[in-house]
Enzyme design. Sequence first.
Site, short mmCIF file in Angstrom:
data_model
loop_
_atom_site.label_atom_id
_atom_site.label_comp_id
_atom_site.label_asym_id
_atom_site.label_seq_id
_atom_site.Cartn_x
_atom_site.Cartn_y
_atom_site.Cartn_z
N LYS A 34 38.87 36.84 44.15
CA LYS A 34 39.76 35.72 43.84
C LYS A 34 40.59 36.05 42.59
CE LYS A 34 39.34 30.67 43.41
NZ LYS A 34 40.12 30.46 42.18
N GLY A 35 41.75 35.45 42.44
CA GLY A 35 42.58 35.70 41.27
C GLY A 35 41.89 35.26 39.98
N GLY A 36 42.03 36.07 38.92
CA GLY A 36 41.52 35.69 37.61
C GLY A 36 40.04 35.95 37.36
N GLY A 38 38.75 39.14 37.06
CA GLY A 38 38.56 40.43 36.39
C GLY A 38 38.60 41.63 37.31
N LYS A 39 39.38 41.54 38.40
CA LYS A 39 39.48 42.66 39.35
C LYS A 39 40.06 43.90 38.69
CE LYS A 39 42.15 40.85 42.40
NZ LYS A 39 42.35 39.56 41.72
N ASP A 63 48.63 44.89 43.96
CA ASP A 63 48.82 43.49 43.57
C ASP A 63 50.24 43.33 43.02
OD1 ASP A 63 48.80 40.97 42.47
OD2 ASP A 63 46.87 41.21 41.46
N ASN A 272 31.46 38.72 36.84
CA ASN A 272 32.04 38.78 35.50
C ASN A 272 31.90 37.46 34.74
OD1 ASN A 272 33.00 41.45 35.21
ND2 ASN A 272 34.79 41.03 36.46
#
Length: 341
Positions: A34-36, A38-39, A63, A272
């Site tokens: 999912k966005g945000g 820490g990928k 991305d 994370n």
Amino acid sequence: MSSAAMVKAEDSLEPTLQNLLDQKTLRWVFVGGKGGVGKTTTSCSLAIQLAKVRKSVLLISTDPAHNLSDAFGQKFGKEARLIDGFTNLSAMEIDPNGSIQDLLAAGGGQGDDSMGGLGIGGMMQDLAFSIPGVDEAMSFAEVLKQVKSLSYEVIIFDTAPTGHTLRFLQFPTVLEKALAKLAQLSTQFGPMLNSILGGRGGLPGGQNLDEILSKMESLRETIAEVNAQFKDADLTTFVCVCIAEFLSLYETERMIQELTSYHIDTHCIVVNQLLFPGKDSSCEQCKARRKMQKKYLNEIEELYEDFNVVRMPMLVEEVRGKEKLEKFSDMLIHPYVPPQE
């Protein structure tokens, strides 16, 4: 007592990504979630660790937000560039919106100009973009085409948020549909268009529509070959990144189910932004959040008992720059030991 202690040591898998470093056959690693969550930090850190045990490593961002440049404090583009301070780790950022235009230009120029001013370029582009998911499919195909011409021992993808990533992984089917539609149009209007183009001097570089379709077919063959590798667990794996919250856990479960349906291996989860307030901490918000996180960590342990689950702490500073990324990457291999709760 931490959630890790709730699972018997003999039943739990190593809570690190060391297994990825030990798997010498591994060639493709996807990092997504999912966005945000820490990928990018996780993919950069994993790339740093892999660079210690592999001859050459390439980190690619698919991305549109492109955070690799920010993470390393160095500008990257669509050509692979060595990361400062490393001799065997390179990075590149692919623009997902540029690949279809580049492919359809097929000889220079942009849009209408590349099709002899007849507006055919715009028509072909509109047709391509009208097929759901084709942007993701074509940009991924372009990435693979570039990657195939380079010689890196292992390639890590810092992917777009979940929905985009799952569409990326469906690209062979989407491309087949796009090619079928283009072939149908070519059959119906190809002779007429080639005749018109012949009268106007043809396409730039002396190409015709058949040559463009031939290029797309060649691209499809490349995709089919690499797609077979993606479904080989010895060569490919997907690392899921999440945080200990309901929505992130829900997205992770959905993603794992879809990856399984695509026959793509996934056996590692990085959790994370975990809080570990000390026993004497007076921060009530921290304690309340930790209580919530422990609840979802327990669920992760139950749902994914056959996964390597890595627990990463919430840090007081942003993880940016080579030094901080290296420090963060160490915790992917050597588990973080929290203070006594």
